[in-house]
Design a protein around this motif. Structure first.
Motif, short mmCIF file in Angstrom:
data_model
loop_
_atom_site.label_atom_id
_atom_site.label_comp_id
_atom_site.label_asym_id
_atom_site.label_seq_id
_atom_site.Cartn_x
_atom_site.Cartn_y
_atom_site.Cartn_z
N TYR A 1 -41.80 6.53 26.02
CA TYR A 1 -42.60 6.17 27.06
C TYR A 1 -44.04 6.26 26.40
CZ TYR A 1 -45.99 6.62 31.10
OH TYR A 1 -46.81 6.47 31.67
N ASN A 2 -44.53 5.25 26.43
CA ASN A 2 -46.01 4.76 25.71
C ASN A 2 -47.14 5.19 26.67
OD1 ASN A 2 -48.42 3.46 24.92
ND2 ASN A 2 -47.06 2.00 23.44
N VAL A 3 -47.71 6.33 26.26
CA VAL A 3 -48.71 7.09 27.18
C VAL A 3 -49.95 6.03 27.23
CG1 VAL A 3 -47.75 9.30 27.13
CG2 VAL A 3 -49.78 8.41 25.29
N SER A 4 -50.16 5.28 26.16
CA SER A 4 -51.40 4.26 26.31
C SER A 4 -51.14 3.12 27.27
CB SER A 4 -51.45 3.87 24.90
OG SER A 4 -52.17 4.88 24.15
N GLU B 1 -40.29 1.59 26.60
CA GLU B 1 -39.94 0.78 25.44
C GLU B 1 -38.54 0.93 24.81
OE1 GLU B 1 -43.16 1.29 22.54
OE2 GLU B 1 -44.60 0.30 24.11
N SER B 2 -37.92 0.25 24.19
CA SER B 2 -36.71 0.51 23.81
C SER B 2 -37.05 0.40 22.10
CB SER B 2 -35.67 -0.49 24.09
OG SER B 2 -36.00 -1.87 23.50
N ASP B 3 -35.76 1.01 21.49
CA ASP B 3 -35.70 0.90 20.15
C ASP B 3 -36.15 -0.45 19.80
OD1 ASP B 3 -35.29 3.59 19.61
OD2 ASP B 3 -33.23 3.37 19.38
N ASP B 4 -35.91 -1.66 20.27
CA ASP B 4 -36.01 -2.95 19.85
C ASP B 4 -37.50 -3.54 20.11
OD1 ASP B 4 -33.27 -3.21 19.60
OD2 ASP B 4 -33.08 -4.09 21.59
N ASN B 5 -38.25 -2.73 20.80
CA ASN B 5 -39.81 -3.10 21.12
C ASN B 5 -40.59 -2.12 21.12
OD1 ASN B 5 -39.37 -1.75 23.53
ND2 ASN B 5 -40.17 -3.64 24.66
N LYS B 6 -40.09 -1.04 20.20
CA LYS B 6 -40.96 0.40 20.25
C LYS B 6 -42.16 -0.14 19.54
CE LYS B 6 -39.78 3.66 17.53
NZ LYS B 6 -39.36 4.61 16.76
N SER B 7 -43.39 0.58 20.13
CA SER B 7 -44.47 0.50 19.26
C SER B 7 -44.56 1.57 18.27
CB SER B 7 -45.88 0.79 20.26
OG SER B 7 -45.80 -0.24 21.31
N GLN B 8 -45.67 1.35 17.49
CA GLN B 8 -45.82 2.24 16.27
C GLN B 8 -46.87 3.21 16.70
OE1 GLN B 8 -43.83 2.64 13.46
NE2 GLN B 8 -42.59 0.93 14.46
N GLY B 9 -46.87 4.50 16.13
CA GLY B 9 -48.07 5.39 16.44
C GLY B 9 -47.72 6.69 17.24
N GLU B 10 -48.77 7.46 17.58
CA GLU B 10 -48.46 8.77 18.21
C GLU B 10 -48.54 8.50 19.72
OE1 GLU B 10 -51.84 11.00 16.60
OE2 GLU B 10 -50.93 10.77 14.44
N ASP B 11 -48.44 7.58 20.36
CA ASP B 11 -48.96 7.37 21.64
C ASP B 11 -47.27 7.22 22.38
OD1 ASP B 11 -51.47 7.02 21.58
OD2 ASP B 11 -51.53 4.92 21.40
N TYR C 1 -35.78 9.10 24.65
CA TYR C 1 -34.85 9.41 26.06
C TYR C 1 -33.41 8.58 26.09
CZ TYR C 1 -39.14 11.88 27.32
OH TYR C 1 -40.25 12.39 27.58
N ASP C 2 -32.41 9.12 26.62
CA ASP C 2 -31.28 8.43 26.60
C ASP C 2 -31.35 7.28 27.74
OD1 ASP C 2 -30.00 10.19 24.97
OD2 ASP C 2 -29.62 11.58 26.43
N THR C 3 -32.05 7.31 28.68
CA THR C 3 -32.07 6.10 29.55
C THR C 3 -33.62 5.75 29.84
OG1 THR C 3 -32.38 7.74 31.63
CG2 THR C 3 -30.15 7.32 30.95
N GLN C 4 -33.64 4.65 30.42
CA GLN C 4 -34.95 3.98 30.99
C GLN C 4 -35.50 4.79 31.78
OE1 GLN C 4 -34.05 -0.12 31.84
NE2 GLN C 4 -35.21 -0.80 30.17
N ALA C 5 -34.63 5.48 32.76
CA ALA C 5 -35.36 6.25 33.93
C ALA C 5 -35.77 7.50 33.48
CB ALA C 5 -34.32 6.58 34.80
N GLU C 6 -35.19 8.09 32.61
CA GLU C 6 -35.54 9.48 31.88
C GLU C 6 -37.17 9.04 31.23
OE1 GLU C 6 -32.69 10.67 29.31
OE2 GLU C 6 -31.83 11.80 30.94
N ALA C 7 -37.12 7.94 30.60
CA ALA C 7 -38.55 7.79 29.65
C ALA C 7 -39.50 7.19 30.80
CB ALA C 7 -38.10 6.44 28.91
N ALA C 8 -39.25 6.52 32.10
CA ALA C 8 -40.13 6.50 32.92
C ALA C 8 -40.84 7.77 33.40
CB ALA C 8 -39.60 5.45 34.07
#
Length: 62
Positions: A5-8, A13-23, A28-35
């Protein structure tokens, strides 16, 4: 695959499109958990605060 989950941006985001940084929160195992990352963090903080308060109150009775 892990999810983040990108707080900014407020986006999952998934491993495939994960941003870099501290945000990022996760992984998480699922998209729902991350959301629900912010809600989960809030609930855990409330629980830990209540446990800390109970522990402190227990110590003051000694």
């Amino acid at each position: 695959m892990a999810y983040w989950y990108n707080v900014s941006s407020g986006q999952v985001e998934s491993d495939d499109n994960k941003s870099q940084g501290e945000d990022l929160m996760g992984p998480y195992d699922t998209q729902a958990e991350a959301a629900n990352a912010l809600q989960t963090a809030h609930e855990r903080t409330e629980k830990w605060d209540a446990e800390d308060k109970a522990w402190e109150e227990g110590r003051s009775e000694d």
